[in-house]
Design an enzyme around this catalytic site. Structure first.
Site, PDB file in Angstrom:
ATOM      1  N   LYS C 116       4.420  -6.918 -10.952  1.00 35.69           N
ATOM      2  CA  LYS C 116       5.076  -6.058  -9.956  1.00 35.69           C
ATOM      3  C   LYS C 116       5.856  -6.873  -8.930  1.00 35.69           C
ATOM      4  CE  LYS C 116       3.244  -2.914 -12.302  1.00 35.69           C
ATOM      5  NZ  LYS C 116       4.051  -2.375 -13.385  1.00 35.69           N
ATOM      6  N   GLU C 201       2.727  -3.702   0.524  1.00 32.90           N
ATOM      7  CA  GLU C 201       3.868  -2.798   0.502  1.00 32.90           C
ATOM      8  C   GLU C 201       3.696  -1.832   1.660  1.00 32.90           C
ATOM      9  OE1 GLU C 201       5.347  -1.596  -3.755  1.00 32.90           O
ATOM     10  OE2 GLU C 201       4.621   0.189  -2.705  1.00 32.90           O
ATOM     11  N   HIS C 236      -4.198   9.022  -7.878  1.00 36.96           N
ATOM     12  CA  HIS C 236      -3.067   8.314  -8.505  1.00 36.96           C
ATOM     13  C   HIS C 236      -2.858   8.691  -9.965  1.00 36.96           C
ATOM     14  CE1 HIS C 236      -2.667   5.918  -4.897  1.00 36.96           C
ATOM     15  NE2 HIS C 236      -3.970   5.764  -4.926  1.00 36.96           N
ATOM     16  N   ARG C 293       8.231   1.844 -21.267  1.00 35.83           N
ATOM     17  CA  ARG C 293       7.690   2.559 -22.436  1.00 35.83           C
ATOM     18  C   ARG C 293       8.004   4.044 -22.295  1.00 35.83           C
ATOM     19  NH1 ARG C 293       4.044   5.318 -19.500  1.00 35.83           N
ATOM     20  NH2 ARG C 293       2.924   4.170 -17.897  1.00 35.83           N
TER      21      ARG C 293
END
Lengths: 502, 165, 502, 165
Positions: C116, C201, C236, C293
């Site tokens: 990431k 973040e 999530h 994907r």
């Protein structure tokens, strides 16, 4: 504007209509015969009322009871579906009398199109081409008909004035055989429709059956939603429909579409209807009849236009304008519908009844199934044998055929035999793939026999499968015998006791 | 256990070696064989190839519906087969044929009479069911025996309708 | 060009891919664990091979065995689906080595987007906005992170570098609580991904999760197929997705779409992929990550664009150009997908296992179900709890919601508990109908309790239903007792014999 | 037969009059009630209104899932109810609670110790199943009794995990 709709039908079409109502926030009233207590439309309806015993004439054809239930339940509209009371002028009229909204055309339009002779005369006046034949309305004697036959020309068809579904229809090759055929046609028409009147029509050879979907509102707007190709038939029963027809181009589509609109306007038509045409090899087209109701095969049109025809029927019946103008109707891709019937294609399409014990529906992209059955439901001999409609959409006709092929392969229904293998064989037929077929194709040029090279490859697999199943069964029954031996021991023991103490 | 399995006059010699192997002719094949949800639908993985099929038992044979094709399959175990061929083989062709109603329905009309000579494929009786008129045909040549129903009569599934000698 | 595809997956997505292959005339090879012998993908595949025991690491994660099977069976391509090996650079590389076509991006693209931190750095270089945070790639110590945190600003998120699915993610409100949370995040990341690296973040408040579907071919053509709104999540995990997002207008769509294309181009992307964004209340959007994907939720995009994404993946992997240019991608109507999970929404969404004994799928216009289960299939605890995706299309969002509502009401699955009631409650929620929700909506502002007026009306019906069932059961057990009494009579009789002859 | 049926403290007096009628309070209602395909799914037509519902029997109560709502239903027949109220009513609140595994899975961690005081809603154990970590919470206040499993252990459905006094 109504808020509660009684659905005067059963099976997949009752379910289809309930769905449309539910998606519009309208309450639904289902009606059912004793054979249908557990049918899906009863389970899905907001309300459900028993009509009577299983036979249609004691249940779904009982207009009086249905109207009673509508009034009792407060239903302010009735959707008749197809079949049963859908094309009964008197029923539509009675609804109007009772201030119940009939979701369909005016009684006068049903009447005008219900008598085939009258319908021909009406559309001829509007400039719509019809198959050459006897134009006179009503009672022609055998003598009249025999006199007029040579001017129509052979081969010709004798058709019942009140007809439909091929009943009372006879093909005549020469004047000599005509008297006998006239008699048998009249007899059949009399027994099927209570009306022995017949008329003559030229037999269009190599003809395709192509129909146009019409929608009209009560403000005089009439549009067509393009055509459906319905030439794949057996004994005048449609088995597969597609949209668009591989035979039509844009020019012919526009021409036939505007003629279809004209035919509908000729009887001041409102709501959904279908104009059936015969199209010959040279692209000449002839009006055949108008079906003044929703058709079984409406989904293929829905798939290529994106229009929800049943929802649109309801909107129009509620007094709204059509949601689309003719220009807004766009066609995208290709759709095919296979009618899945409970009948055995390997045994002369014999109907099959029984309880569905297991079912796996084909799903995934571009596949739609409209059905009223589910595992545990009983297929009875009282109603027509169609248990599901399998509809697919593809970007092209070829893609739709490939998708239908995989969907048919996935479909499992256990408990009754179905005609799925017929459709599978059809999908593999080169003539079908090439779009080369007419209404005689299935009966005259189609066989359930596979190409022998395919058959040979599969025969060994079939042999192995059957042997494995037979072997398992032998093993299992051996076990049962052994178990029974044990179970019987009490009795043996009793026997021993008896002997011991004798 | 060895079986002789016949489809359209073609014989397959199939030996069930164990739960996971069969021998067909002289080829040994790996089989993984399951009934689906306890139904007459069977999943077979045969040397990696996956097949699925409906297998129904008839009165005398088995019907296998595989990828849209139907096969009539006769299965005999080897011992049975040897006994039969020792006895001279061939079941008698004749015997009485009893036509039973393939489904409940209404007898619309009967097109034959007792004692009449009939041909294979000839329509004997019309049975209405599911709004369809179904023609029931003679499976072989013969003479009409007893006719047990009348036009207009409702019949149950498997009810005896008529016989052919 | 390959002709036989091994599908390295299970469940609905394996079935979805098999369908696409079959419709393209490509042979399929299924692989399965011991728990999945009767799974639909095994039944539908042309070939099927056992991988090993039920646990994923002994079956669907065994790259070595899967590659062996591919070679043995002659499969010249592998479709990884989602999950399992789909985003494993080493697996994609190994395929290439063995000359097996990996239906997905290049290993280098997977690697670039898999880390990431690296992904953020890459897209920033391409001018794509990211959520403010730590830009450095790789190993930052706790000290580094604690030093940098105030410049990022609180609240912030600790996220696992190798992350996904919310694992190793922690929300931090202040510097004080950060050290502890850092430790637990690292521990979780280590155990989930074998990599304890984390980054920071900024927490975007009131954010929506909106993603763009990308398709790219090997000729450098990259297009987007519009967005999917995925803000309806719990822990999530996405629960519902729709297209288009009710929050986007054409202008923002075009802007985000072109940024998404840029992000894909930055890693030289080929095949289907998804760029995930966070969008704040003020319509600022930030790159979150790229999923290299096929996504679970690809069908909603298929429904509004008419593009078969899996078929397009295969075409592109076969070396063809994209079938569509950006201009040819048109959006029509609205699609919603509900993920149907085997979990009990009335019991803290506890997973539910067991054999499915009965199932009725919703069907009809505008409804699609992608599933790998059927009556008789066993839901085991080994794999994720999603058993079906219910997807609907409507002309408008409102129509899609109404259609979803009726489809959820029709869906019957017996044998395991499902979250269908969750979706039903969601469809009735005014906030959902109004499109007013963010990623916290389900957890913070949603309740399974119905409005009390609805509850009161239905309580009486529920009471009657339960009482009727209980009453029937009492009656039945009384009968069984009586029957058992009769059955026992043999033994009584033996007893009598004994006494008589004593 | 008369029943007293309770949902959320609201009592309904329901009398089964005959196969096609019930009385609730003083209203006589026509019922047509069927199980669907032998499953715990029931179709009820009540004075013309059609309902369908899943009805499950729990240990002590019934669960009815109707149009997306779930109801906990307690059913007592009138006689039973009278007897109980005569006996002073109210089942003892205490007694031992045994936590059983709601599904097969892997015990990830145990967050309580034997003898520890715990509060209702407190997470006692984390069980991994279907790739999800599931928190099993205390249904009431109490003291931890015996803990029968260890972290890392695989458990079967309904296996006893721990007890609360």
């Amino acid at each position: 504007m109504f808020n509660k709709v009684l659905i005067a039908n059963r099976g997949e079409i009752a379910v289809r209509i309930i769905r449309a109502c539910r998606e519009l926030g309208i309450q639904t009233v289902a009606v059912f015969s004793e054979a249908d207590r557990n049918a899906l439309h009863v389970r899905y309806g907001d309300e459900a009322y028993l009509l009577g015993p299983a036979p249609s004439r004691e249940s779904y054809l009982r207009a009086d009871k249905i109207l009673d239930i509508a009034q009792k339940s407060g239903a302010d509209a009735i959707h008749p579906g197809y079949g049963f009371l859908a094309e009964r002028e008197d029923f539509a009229a009675k609804c109007a009398e009772l201030n119940i909204n009939f979701i369909g055309p005016k009684p006068s339009s049903i009447a005008a199109m219900g008598d085939k002779g009258k319908a021909r005369a009406t559309v001829i006046k509007a400039g719509v081409p019809v198959v050459p034949g006897t134009e006179a309305v009503g009672n022609m004697t055998d003598d009249d008909l025999l006199k007029i036959a040579p001017t129509v020309g052979f081969p010709l068809l004798i058709k019942a004035t009140a007809g439909g579904g091929g009943k009372g229809m006879r093909e005549v090759k020469s004047l000599e055989e005509m008297p006998t055929l006239l008699q048998s046609a009249r007899r059949e028409a009399e027994s099927a429709f209570g009306d022995g009147n017949v008329y003559l029509e030229k037999l269009v050879e190599g003809a395709r059956h192509i129909e146009f979907q019409i929608m009209a509102d009560s403000f005089g707007n009439v549009i067509h939603l393009g055509e459906r190709e319905c030439s794949i038939q057996r004994r005048h029963q449609k088995l597969l429909e597609e949209a668009p027809s591989p035979f039509l181009d844009d020019e012919l589509r526009e021409k036939m579409g505007s003629v279809a609109v004209k035919a509908a306007q000729a009887v001041d038509y409102v709501n959904a209807g279908t104009i059936e045409f015969l199209v010959d090899k040279d692209r000449n087209f002839y009006f055949l009849e108008m079906n003044t109701r929703l058709q079984v095969e409406h989904p293929v049109t829905e798939m290529v236009t994106g229009v929800d025809i049943v929802a649109e029927q309801i909107r129009v019946a509620r007094g709204r304008q059509l949601s689309y103008s003719q220009e807004q109707i766009q066609f995208k891709g290709h759709a095919i519908e296979c009618r899945v019937n409970a009948e055995d294609p390997f045994n002369n399409f014999m109907p099959s009844t029984g309880r569905i014990t297991h079912s796996i529906l084909p799903t995934g992209p571009g596949v739609r199934v409209d059905t009223g059955v589910y595992p545990g439901f009983e297929i009875t001999p009282y109603y027509d044998p169609m248990i599901a409609k399998l509809i697919v959409w593809g970007e092209t006709r070829a893609q739709a055929i490939l998708r239908m092929r995989r969907a048919l392969e996935e479909y499992r229904i256990v408990g009754v035999r179905t005609n799925i293998p017929f459709h599978q064989t059809l999908m593999d037929s080169h003539r079908f793939m090439g779009g080369q077929f007419d209404t005689r194709f299935v009966e005259e040029r189609f066989s359930m026999e596979a190409a022998s090279e395919t058959e040979d490859k599969q025969a060994e697999i079939a042999a192995i499968l059957a042997t494995l199943v037979a072997h398992k069964q032998t093993e299992r029954s051996a076990q049962i015998v052994r178990r029974n031996e044990r179970d019987a021991s009490n009795w043996k023991w009793v026997g021993r006791w008896e002997r011991m103490h004798r | 256990m060895k079986y002789v399995t016949t489809i359209n006059d073609k014989e397959f010699e199939i030996e069930i070696v164990d739960d996971h192997h069969i021998r067909i002719g002289d080829r040994l094949l790996a089989v993984d064989f399951e009934s689906v949800s306890g139904q007459p639908v069977f999943s077979l993985i045969l040397d990696g190839k996956s097949y699925e099929s409906y297998v129904y038992q008839g009165d005398e044979d088995w019907q296998v519906l595989l990828r849209g094709q139907q096969f009539q399959v006769k299965i005999e175990d080897e011992r049975e087969k040897r006994l039969k061929s020792a006895a001279g083989g061939g079941v008698a062709e004749g015997g009485e044929f009893h036509l039973k109603a393939p489904m409940p329905g209404l007898v619309v009309s009967i097109l034959v009479e007792e004692g009449q000579e009939i041909k294979k494929g000839q329509v004997m009786l019309i049975l209405e069911s599911m709004k369809m008129q179904n023609e029931l045909k003679a499976p072989r040549d013969g003479t009409m025996g007893r006719i047990r129903v009348k036009a207009g009569e409702s019949v149950e599934q498997k009810q005896a309708l008529l016989s052919i000698h």
